[in-house]
Every structure is written in C-alpha cells, then in structure tokens.
Scaffold this active site. Structure first.
Site, PDB file in Angstrom:
ATOM      1  N   HIS A 279     -12.975  -4.401   3.951  1.00 20.92           N
ATOM      2  CA  HIS A 279     -11.515  -4.522   4.059  1.00 20.92           C
ATOM      3  C   HIS A 279     -10.981  -3.977   5.391  1.00 20.92           C
ATOM      4  CE1 HIS A 279      -7.366  -4.538   1.994  1.00 20.92           C
ATOM      5  NE2 HIS A 279      -7.210  -4.294   3.279  1.00 20.92           N
TER       6      HIS A 279
ATOM      7  N   HIS B 136      -7.186  -3.712   9.845  1.00 20.47           N
ATOM      8  CA  HIS B 136      -8.438  -4.411   9.567  1.00 20.47           C
ATOM      9  C   HIS B 136      -9.324  -4.385  10.823  1.00 20.47           C
ATOM     10  CE1 HIS B 136      -5.994  -6.714   6.271  1.00 20.47           C
ATOM     11  NE2 HIS B 136      -6.195  -5.443   5.980  1.00 20.47           N
TER      12      HIS B 136
ATOM     13  N   HIS C  83      -3.047   1.734   8.223  1.00 21.18           N
ATOM     14  CA  HIS C  83      -4.093   0.916   7.623  1.00 21.18           C
ATOM     15  C   HIS C  83      -4.219  -0.352   8.456  1.00 21.18           C
ATOM     16  CE1 HIS C  83      -6.447  -1.574   5.085  1.00 21.18           C
ATOM     17  NE2 HIS C  83      -5.451  -2.413   4.879  1.00 21.18           N
TER      18      HIS C  83
ATOM     19  N   GLU D  71       0.833  -1.216   0.000  1.00 17.57           N
ATOM     20  CA  GLU D  71       0.000   0.000   0.000  1.00 17.57           C
ATOM     21  C   GLU D  71       0.863   1.260   0.000  1.00 17.57           C
ATOM     22  OE1 GLU D  71      -3.006  -0.420  -0.607  1.00 17.57           O
ATOM     23  OE2 GLU D  71      -3.614  -2.350   0.218  1.00 17.57           O
TER      24      GLU D  71
ATOM     25  N   GLU E 222     -17.760   9.996  22.683  1.00 13.26           N
ATOM     26  CA  GLU E 222     -16.387  10.263  22.230  1.00 13.26           C
ATOM     27  C   GLU E 222     -16.284  10.526  20.723  1.00 13.26           C
ATOM     28  OE1 GLU E 222     -13.411   7.498  23.780  1.00 13.26           O
ATOM     29  OE2 GLU E 222     -12.996   9.297  24.946  1.00 13.26           O
TER      30      GLU E 222
HETATM   31  O1  2HA Z   1      -0.600  -5.046   4.109  1.00 14.54           O
HETATM   32  O2  2HA Z   1      -3.596  -5.067   4.623  1.00 14.54           O
HETATM   33  O3  2HA Z   1      -4.334  -4.054   2.294  1.00 14.54           O
HETATM   34  C1  2HA Z   1      -1.588  -5.944   3.852  1.00 14.54           C
HETATM   35  C2  2HA Z   1      -2.877  -5.270   3.671  1.00 14.54           C
HETATM   36  C3  2HA Z   1      -3.210  -4.831   2.314  1.00 14.54           C
HETATM   37 ZN    ZN Z   2      -5.537  -4.395   4.339  1.00 12.61          ZN
END
Ligand code: 2HA
Ligand code: ZN
Length: 263
Positions: free
Chosen positions: A202, A133, A131, A108, A161
C-alpha cells in the site's frame, strides 16, 4: 480568521505538490494532516463529523487534513475546497474551515487522529502525519521479509543517510484493508515507537515536526528502497556493515534502535 496563514500551512500545501511530483499520489492516493497551533477557541463551527466511538480522539486537538477523494496534484489550486481544518470536541470532528464545495475529511482520519495522539505522547514537537504511496518502499514489501528489524537493516545498509535520519527504524504492517479502524489502531500502536510505518502492498505513514521533515524521512527511506531494488538481482559485494552503521551513529550522535545492530 485567515486559516491559510497559520504556521506550517504554506509548507503543507507545497508538500502536497511535491508528493504528486514524486509520483506517490496517483489518483486520490495519500493524505496529510498537521496539528495546528493558533486556532482561536471561538472559531465558528460549520458542521460536525461524528467519529467512531472506537476512535478515542485527542479532545481539543485542531488539525488540517486533506478532503476524502482530493487529488494531491490539485490541492494547491484551491486549498479551501480540498482541505479542512477540524477541531476534535465531544466525540466529533468540528469543521472550522475548508470543504467549501462539500465532502468529508480523509478516509484515513481515524489513523491520523490515533497516530497524532501516539506521536504527541512520544514527542511534544510532533505535528505532521503523512500517508503516501511511496513507490519503492511499497515495491520492496513484495520481495523482502516484512520483519521490521530485517526490513530496517536492509534500508540502513543501502546508504549512509538512513542511519542518520531513522536510527529508530521503520515499523512494518502486513497488508490489511485501508480506511478501517483496524489499520488505524495498528498504525497508531506502531507510531508510539516509530516515526515511519510501512503498509505492505500500500504505502507508508511518516511523522515529523513539519511537513518537510515528514516528507524528507519518507524520501530517504524510499531512496534506500530504490537502491535495494536496483541491486537485489545483482551480485552485491558491498554494503554498509554493522561496524559502519555503529560508527555513523557515533559521528552523528544518534542512537540505533536497541538490538537492531548485530554488534
Ligand atoms: O486517501 O491513500 O489509503 C487515499 C488513500 C487511502
Ligand atoms: Zn493510501
């Protein structure tokens, strides 16, 4: 040069551990980058990774980012293998430190580079993009309309909050393939306006002036998404009305995104 002693590095490494503990970094999921201050101009270049000509990267920017395929659970054990310090120069990413066992920067990278450019234009104190999940935010994208006003309002209504910490709301992108310039550009466009961008089915991108600030923002939004999911199938009789959200904003001196409250 001791790259690990640069400002923010120890907090960055602690954050990798926390993301794993939160259960948001299964497998090699997630990536973090932080703009670095204090990298010497003359730091020797060990390798150069070409950048796509479609990713106009901020010339001269130095940043630390996770290795592609690295595991958040093990970065802290050997940061020099799983992190890299890059400097953007002449259309390439110069490797100054890290990747001592080989490998490449995060898949990314283009999202991060474009995103830093967007956030730095909006806020000079910006440093970190993360980033991850986040489980509940991602689950919420399966059952809630993705319209970002309505998505944000649902988060705001769950607990106090949210309005205090993200009065600017959250951007939301429909599902698209990850690791592409397309999602990188779409994310960067959203980051011009938002510090948090949710990727349907995602995860989420969060921004901040430090690793803990970016992490905290995502933690608060994910808690709200968890509360939403816990109550979505029940008969909800109480939530924070718009008058309450407006009052919270006044008490904490924040400005809700224009037009996102009904009053
Ligand atoms: O780095 O999460 O979106 C792995 C990921 C790709
Ligand atoms: Zn990811």
């Amino acid at each position: 040069m001791d790259f690990l002693s640069l400002p923010g590095m120890s907090e960055y490494i602690e954050t990798t551990r926390l993301l794993y503990r939160h259960g948001w970094a299964e497998g090699s999921g997630g990536n973090i980058s932080m703009v670095l201050d204090g990298v010497p101009e003359d730091a020797p270049v060990k390798a150069v990774f070409p950048l796509s000509p479609d990713t106009p990267a901020p010339e001269g920017l130095s940043l630390v980012i996770t290795r592609s395929g690295s595991y958040m659970k093990s970065i802290a054990a050997d940061p020099e293998a799983d992190l890299c310090v890059l400097r953007i120069r002449g259309g390439g990413a110069e490797l100054l430190w890290g990747l001592k066992k080989g490998g490449r920067p995060s898949s990314e990278l283009s999202s991060h580079l474009l995103g830093h450019e967007a956030r730095l234009a909006a806020d000079p104190k910006h440093r970190v993009l993360m980033h991850t999940h986040a489980t509940h935010l991602t689950a919420m994208t399966a059952v809630h309309p993705l319209d970002e006003r309505s998505f944000t309002r649902t988060l705001w209504q769950q607990c106090s909050e949210c309005m205090i910490f993200f009065p600017d709301g959250a951007g939301v992108l429909p599902w698209m393939p990850c690791g592409t310039d397309m999602i990188g550009r779409a994310t960067a466009e959203k980051l011009r306006e938002f510090r948090m961008v949710i990727w349907a089915q995602h995860g989420v991108f969060g921004a901040g002036s430090s690793p803990f600030e970016a992490l905290g923002l995502i933690e608060i939004a994910d808690k709200a998404a968890e509360l939403y999911l816990l109550t979505a199938q029940l008969c909800v009789i109480n939530s924070i009305p718009d008058e309450g959200l407006r009052r919270l904003a006044e008490v904490y001196g924040v400005t809700p995104r224009e037009g996102w409250l009904d009053i």
